[in-house]
Scaffold this motif. Structure first.
Motif: not given
Length: 149
Positions: A25, A115, A40, A21-22, A28-32
């Motif tokens: 959100v 990221r 990221s 799932q990318l 912001r890009l999803r956290p590592c």
């Protein structure tokens, strides 16, 4: 013993073909994850932190320009590109593992966030960080060349 190793590598490779799932959100890009195979520009943890790319020139075409540059690199597959977001897959040459690179243009700060993450495994031996730094170096060179023109 060799058969077990071959089966394990094959299973890991097949698992890496499933897209995680990318996407952005709330801007912001999803956290590592906690594993050290992701970097990221949205991360605060030094082990996962990388800087965003600076934008010079037309901000509306910045993501597509950067995607064209990345697409010239070996093993790439451009999955999605919009005005402010891109998803590019990198496939490793031997084992065919898939890593995901995402770009997100932040119009307010005139930066492109990045990221880069492995889909499977724990360690990537620094491959995602090196990839981002290669992209950054090429991006800076292209900006410098454009400034000269």
């Amino acid at each position: 013993m060799v058969l077990v190793a071959v089966v394990a590598v094959a299973a890991t490779t097949v698992a890496s073909w499933r897209r995680p799932q990318l996407g952005a959100v709330e801007g912001r890009l999803r956290p590592c994850p906690d594993s050290p195979n992701c970097v990221s520009s949205f991360e605060d943890r030094p082990s996962h932190r990388t800087e965003p790319f600076e934008v010079h020139g037309d901000p509306k075409t910045a993501v597509s320009r950067l995607v064209r540059q990345i697409d010239a690199m070996p093993g790439t597959n451009v999955v999605e590109v919009t005005d402010d977001y891109a998803h590019i897959e990198f496939v490793t040459p031997v084992l065919r593992y898939v890593d995901d690179v995402e770009l997100l243009h932040d119009g307010a700060s005139e930066q492109i966030h990045v990221r880069s993450a492995s889909r499977v495994g724990r360690s990537d031996l620094g491959a995602n960080r090196r990839r981002v730094e290669i992209i950054r170096s090429q991006w800076k060179e292209s900006l410098e060349a454009a400034a000269v023109d």
